[in-house]
Structure formats: C-alpha cells, structure tokens
Enzyme design. Structure first.
Site, PDB file in Angstrom:
ATOM      1  N   LYS A  64       0.833  -1.213   0.000  1.00  0.00           N
ATOM      2  CA  LYS A  64       0.000   0.000   0.000  1.00  0.00           C
ATOM      3  C   LYS A  64       0.871   1.269   0.000  1.00  0.00           C
ATOM      4  CE  LYS A  64      -3.335   2.917   0.961  1.00  0.00           C
ATOM      5  NZ  LYS A  64      -4.376   3.304   0.052  1.00  0.00           N
ATOM      6  N   CYS A 101      -3.945   9.799   1.822  1.00  0.00           N
ATOM      7  CA  CYS A 101      -3.080   8.683   1.402  1.00  0.00           C
ATOM      8  C   CYS A 101      -1.755   9.146   0.800  1.00  0.00           C
ATOM      9  CB  CYS A 101      -3.832   7.808   0.411  1.00  0.00           C
ATOM     10  SG  CYS A 101      -5.167   6.896   1.202  1.00  0.00           S
TER      11      CYS A 101
HETATM   12  N1  LIG Z   1      -9.977   7.871   2.776  1.00  0.00           N
HETATM   13  C1  LIG Z   1      -9.297   7.197   1.893  1.00  0.00           C
HETATM   14  O1  LIG Z   1      -9.378   7.471   0.719  1.00  0.00           O
HETATM   15  C2  LIG Z   1      -8.425   6.009   2.275  1.00  0.00           C
HETATM   16  C3  LIG Z   1      -8.044   5.133   1.266  1.00  0.00           C
HETATM   17  C4  LIG Z   1      -7.284   4.044   1.607  1.00  0.00           C
HETATM   18  C5  LIG Z   1      -6.894   3.846   2.922  1.00  0.00           C
HETATM   19  N2  LIG Z   1      -7.280   4.718   3.895  1.00  0.00           N
HETATM   20  C6  LIG Z   1      -6.855   4.438   5.251  1.00  0.00           C
HETATM   21  O2  LIG Z   1      -7.955   3.914   5.985  1.00  0.00           O
HETATM   22  C7  LIG Z   1      -7.875   4.325   7.350  1.00  0.00           C
HETATM   23  C8  LIG Z   1      -9.156   5.033   7.726  1.00  0.00           C
HETATM   24  O3  LIG Z   1      -9.282   6.161   6.891  1.00  0.00           O
HETATM   25  P1  LIG Z   1     -10.649   6.943   6.709  1.00  0.00           P
HETATM   26  O4  LIG Z   1     -10.447   7.821   5.532  1.00  0.00           O
HETATM   27  O5  LIG Z   1     -11.788   5.996   6.694  1.00  0.00           O
HETATM   28  O6  LIG Z   1     -10.668   7.791   8.059  1.00  0.00           O
HETATM   29  P2  LIG Z   1     -11.888   8.635   8.668  1.00  0.00           P
HETATM   30  O7  LIG Z   1     -11.264   9.685   9.508  1.00  0.00           O
HETATM   31  O8  LIG Z   1     -12.851   9.014   7.583  1.00  0.00           O
HETATM   32  O9  LIG Z   1     -12.640   7.590   9.589  1.00  0.00           O
HETATM   33  C9  LIG Z   1     -12.077   7.025  10.720  1.00  0.00           C
HETATM   34  C10 LIG Z   1     -13.187   6.757  11.718  1.00  0.00           C
HETATM   35  O10 LIG Z   1     -12.621   6.062  12.829  1.00  0.00           O
HETATM   36  C11 LIG Z   1     -13.259   6.528  14.008  1.00  0.00           C
HETATM   37  N3  LIG Z   1     -12.423   6.163  15.150  1.00  0.00           N
HETATM   38  C12 LIG Z   1     -11.294   6.730  15.605  1.00  0.00           C
HETATM   39  N4  LIG Z   1     -10.825   6.042  16.660  1.00  0.00           N
HETATM   40  C13 LIG Z   1     -11.673   5.013  16.876  1.00  0.00           C
HETATM   41  C14 LIG Z   1     -11.709   3.959  17.812  1.00  0.00           C
HETATM   42  N5  LIG Z   1     -10.766   3.810  18.735  1.00  0.00           N
HETATM   43  N6  LIG Z   1     -12.740   3.087  17.754  1.00  0.00           N
HETATM   44  C15 LIG Z   1     -13.722   3.227  16.819  1.00  0.00           C
HETATM   45  N7  LIG Z   1     -13.721   4.216  15.896  1.00  0.00           N
HETATM   46  C16 LIG Z   1     -12.698   5.084  15.908  1.00  0.00           C
HETATM   47  C17 LIG Z   1     -13.436   8.011  13.770  1.00  0.00           C
HETATM   48  O11 LIG Z   1     -14.425   8.558  14.613  1.00  0.00           O
HETATM   49  C18 LIG Z   1     -13.832   8.030  12.284  1.00  0.00           C
HETATM   50  O12 LIG Z   1     -15.232   7.961  12.108  1.00  0.00           O
HETATM   51  C19 LIG Z   1      -6.635   5.209   7.461  1.00  0.00           C
HETATM   52  O13 LIG Z   1      -5.541   4.444   7.874  1.00  0.00           O
HETATM   53  C20 LIG Z   1      -6.418   5.658   6.036  1.00  0.00           C
HETATM   54  O14 LIG Z   1      -5.077   5.949   5.777  1.00  0.00           O
HETATM   55  C21 LIG Z   1      -8.059   5.792   3.602  1.00  0.00           C
END
Ligand SMILES: NC(=O)c1ccc[n+]([C@@H]2O[C@H](COP(=O)([O-])OP(=O)(O)OC[C@H]3O[C@@H](n4cnc5c(N)ncnc54)[C@H](O)[C@@H]3O)[C@@H](O)[C@H]2O)c1
Length: 421
Positions: A218, A272
């Site tokens: 990734k 990302c």
């Molecule tokens: N957004 C993207 O395009 C994308 C793409 C690929 C990978 N990612 C990866 O995926 C992961 C999540 O990204 P995202 O964009 O969904 O983030 P986001 O901020 O949209 O969502 C994360 C969620 O996790 C919740 N959270 C935080 N701590 C928590 C806990 N202890 N227990 C339960 N919920 C909790 C937050 O309240 C939030 O709703 C990251 O590592 C990111 O790098 C994101």
C-alpha cells in the site's frame, strides 16, 4: 488465482471498527451480502447518522446502499464493541510532527475489542500502516488477552491479517467490489480466513502474501504516485522559468510509447498520497532518498502558487482573489491534507489586506481554519469571479471545468490544473 467463492456463513457476525470514508462502505458492502455487520465508532454523531440511514460524508451513489442495509437490519452502528467472528479495523493512522506514524487509534481499537475476542476470531487491520504494525497490533492483543494464541495450530488461536484499502474517494461504489486486494496474514491461516472474508464482497483478484509485504504494498503504491506527481510538479516549475507551457509539453512527451507523465497541480493532498510515503521515509530514512525528495517537492508547490498570486497582485489596490476549490481533489468534499486549503489559508493569514472569495461547491460551509479569517468569504463561482482581480483555480471540480470562460475576460488567471487552456 483462487476463485472468490466462500461460505459467508463462516462469518456469523462482523464488526467494522471506525466508520469513516473506508470503514462505513466496507461495512455496508459486507452487509449487502447478507452478513450481519455491527459498525463501531467513537463518534456518537456518526453512529446516529448511520443508524438513520444517512451517510455522514459525501460519496456519490453510496447513500442508497447504506439506507438499504440499515433498513433491512443487516447493518447497525454503535459505540460499544461486540462479540464478533471477524473484526475489521479502519481507524485513522495519522503521522506525528516527525512524520512517524501515530498508532494511538489502532491501540485504542485493540483495547476495546480485546475483551470480546474468542478463539478462532479474525482481526484484520485495514488502516494504512508502516511495516510491522499488524504484528505489533497482534502482540498487543495477546498482551491484553494472554489466554489467546497467535499460533495457527493452537486451539485458542486468533488470526490476524492486514488488507490495505486502495479505493478512490468518489468512486467507492465501483472500486470497493472491483479493485484487486492484497491480503497478508501473520500466519497462513490468518491469510486464508481474511481471504474468505473479502471474497464475500470483492469480485476482483485477492492477492495473498504476508502482513509486512501487504503493509509495504500500500505504501509503495502511494509513493509511486507521489514520486511521479513530484516529477510533473517539478516540470511545472522548470517550464515556468523557461516560458514553456507545461501542459502542452507533457501532452507531447506522453506520445512516446513508454512515457506517461502525470499532471502537475497545486501540491498533493488527501489522507493517502500525502501521508503514506512518510511511513516509508521514517521506516528506512537512509535508503528512502527519492521518496523523501518527492515529498518535499510536492510540499513546496503550495508556496510557489502563493508566490505567483502575490506577484500577480503587485501594485493592485484593494486586491480581490477568487479561489476556486479547497478540496484535495476534484468532485469530492474531503479537505484532509488539501494543498488548496493550505494555499487559501496561508494567503488569508499572511495577507490581511487581501479580500479572498472562496468557492467550494462540495461543502456547505468553510472549515473553521478559513471561516475564522475576517478577509475570507464563501461565494458562488460567478459572484466570486466577477469581483476578482486574480482568479486562482485550485481544483478541477466539474463545475469549474464546464465554466463559461467568457467570465474570465479581463481577469488574471492562475490555473494550477491546466483546465482552461
Ligand atoms: N480515505 C481514503 O481514501 C483512504 C483510502 C485508503 C486507505 N485509507 C486508510 O484507511 C484508514 C481510515 O481512513 P478513513 O479515511 O476511513 O478515516 P476517517 O477519519 O474518515 O474515519 C475514521 C473513523 O474512525 C473513528 N475512530 C477513531 N478512533 C476510533 C476507535 N478507537 N474506535 C472506533 N472508531 C474510531 C473516527 O471517529 C472516524 O469515524 C486510514 O488508515 C487511512 O489511511 C483511507
């Protein structure tokens, strides 16, 4: 390739932890296959919105799917963890000041789910993570639950894997099912079980490896993009100095059968590409020289754009700038790590004499970092352009691509995306 068929009854209940841009669609896609899913999030507002069948962020086409699986009772959300057969952890993995990863959300999620773990359970880390994070999470789970084991052969074994997400925000409905997935277990059985889980909703190739390689895959994908965008951004600076149209140059060079240069822009944003390369740099600082330099080139582009704007406004009285777009990319509302937002913010903070009209069709209101500035207002495209001395195009939202260009007559245009050539 193993066909993506699996007995979905192997997963009586799935818990998806972190219901953001990634976790919520993942939860909904699994639920849409008839597997009961409980989504866990620490944010009560997000939980309430999801239970009302409403997506708390903007993602084209996703609202209908969410409403359907919530209404038929396959997906529900809550703040308390549950007893599940599989857990998918999708919490944020931000970086610290020194660019090393901050795993506090993974730690908190592990602490909340550990008491519910039972032998045979699967825990998948989906959050983008530096090499070794999945193993670290597994060890932490065993510290919290010494009655369990990470050895496939033990009766009390749990299974841990990493499966990074590579969907593009704005295209999640298509890509969640159709993108190939890399799946790496800490043990062979962890890999196999995780494959079975993703096979319930992913129709593309499921590529099996170990956890550390999956983590690095990734980071490598996003570093590849970052390095290649840095090349385009560096070209844009060189071309500006030499009086060459960078967009024409790239178009011509890309006619070479083995050349495919990406497009320059105001910088690189999002959760990302602007973040993940740092995880490689901090894991291997001596070796990751090119990846580090690319980060610096892309991070330097916003200041270059700001300098262009200030140069264009030299000598103007009561200068007005129309800044078009603050999202990190086109046709989404995601402002995370957005270079456009950074440019507008720095222009506003450092130049209180500037009157900045901000246009962002995908957000209702400006974020507090901008709305707190008295020299900045949110406006419609036409209104902002009409008032402006300089029109600064920062994001190629479809509304701007399709703009009636006669509106730009008599304006100084700084087009960081090359859409109005
Ligand atoms: N957004 C993207 O395009 C994308 C793409 C690929 C990978 N990612 C990866 O995926 C992961 C999540 O990204 P995202 O964009 O969904 O983030 P986001 O901020 O949209 O969502 C994360 C969620 O996790 C919740 N959270 C935080 N701590 C928590 C806990 N202890 N227990 C339960 N919920 C909790 C937050 O309240 C939030 O709703 C990251 O590592 C990111 O790098 C994101």
């Amino acid at each position: 390739m193993v066909p993506n068929t699996t007995d979905s009854r192997a997963f009586g209940k799935v818990s998806v932890v972190g219901l953001g841009y990634i976790g919520l669609p993942t939860a909904a896609f699994i639920a849409s296959k008839g597997i009961p899913v409980v989504g866990i999030d620490v944010n009560q507002d997000a939980v309430d919105s999801i239970n009302a069948g409403t997506v708390p962020f903007f993602e084209p086409g996703f609202g209908e799917l969410l409403a359907r699986v919530v209404e038929d009772g396959t997906l529900s959300a809550q703040t308390e963890q549950i007893d599940a057969d599989a857990y998918i952890v999708c919490v944020p993995t931000p970086f610290r000041e020194d660019h090393s990863v901050d795993i506090k959300y993974i730690r908190a999620a592990s602490e909340a789910l550990a008491p519910y773990l039972k032998p045979g359970a699967l825990v998948v880390l989906e959050s983008t993570s530096p090499p070794g994070t999945t193993e670290d999470m597994a060890k932490h789970l065993i510290e919290l639950r010494p009655d369990l084991s990470l050895n496939d052969e033990d009766e009390n074994a749990i299974f841990v894997a990493h499966c990074p997400e590579r969907v593009l925000p704005g295209k999640i409905m298509e890509e969640m099912e159709n993108n190939d997935r890399v799946i790496g277990g800490l043990t062979p059985k962890g890999t196999q079980l995780a494959r079975d889980l993703y096979a319930t909703f992913c129709t593309a190739d499921l590529l099996l490896t170990n956890a550390t390689t999956a983590e690095m895959a990734k980071l490598t994908e996003n570093s590849f993009r970052d390095v290649n965008i840095a090349f385009a951004n560096e070209l844009s600076l060189i071309c500006d100095r030499l009086g060459i149209d960078v967009w024409e140059l790239i178009e011509l060079a890309n006619h070479h059968p083995r050349v495919n240069i990406l497009q320059p822009g105001p910088g690189v944003g999002g959760h990302c590409i602007a973040v993940d390369p740092w995880f490689i740099v901090s894991a291997a600082p001596e070796e990751a020289k090119l990846i580090h330099t690319a980060r610096n080139v892309n991070n330097g582009k916003p200041q270059w754009v700001i300098d262009q704007v200030l140069k264009a406004l030299e000598g103007k009285e009561n200068p007005v700038v129309a800044a078009l777009g603050i999202a990190f990319k086109n046709d989404i509302d995601d402002l995370r790590e957005s270079p456009s937002l950074e440019i507008v913010k720095r222009l506003g903070v450092d130049n209180p004499q500037l009157d900045i009209r901000v246009v962002e069709p995908n957000v209702e209101a400006l974020p507090p970092v901008l709305s707190n500035l008295s020299n900045l207002t949110k406006q419609d495209t036409e209104e902002a352009i009409a008032a402006a001395d300089v029109v600064l195009l920062l994001v190629n939202h479809r509304q701007f691509v399709g703009l009636d260009q006669s509106l730009l007559d008599g304006k100084t245009v700084i087009d960081t995306k090359g859409i109005w050539r």
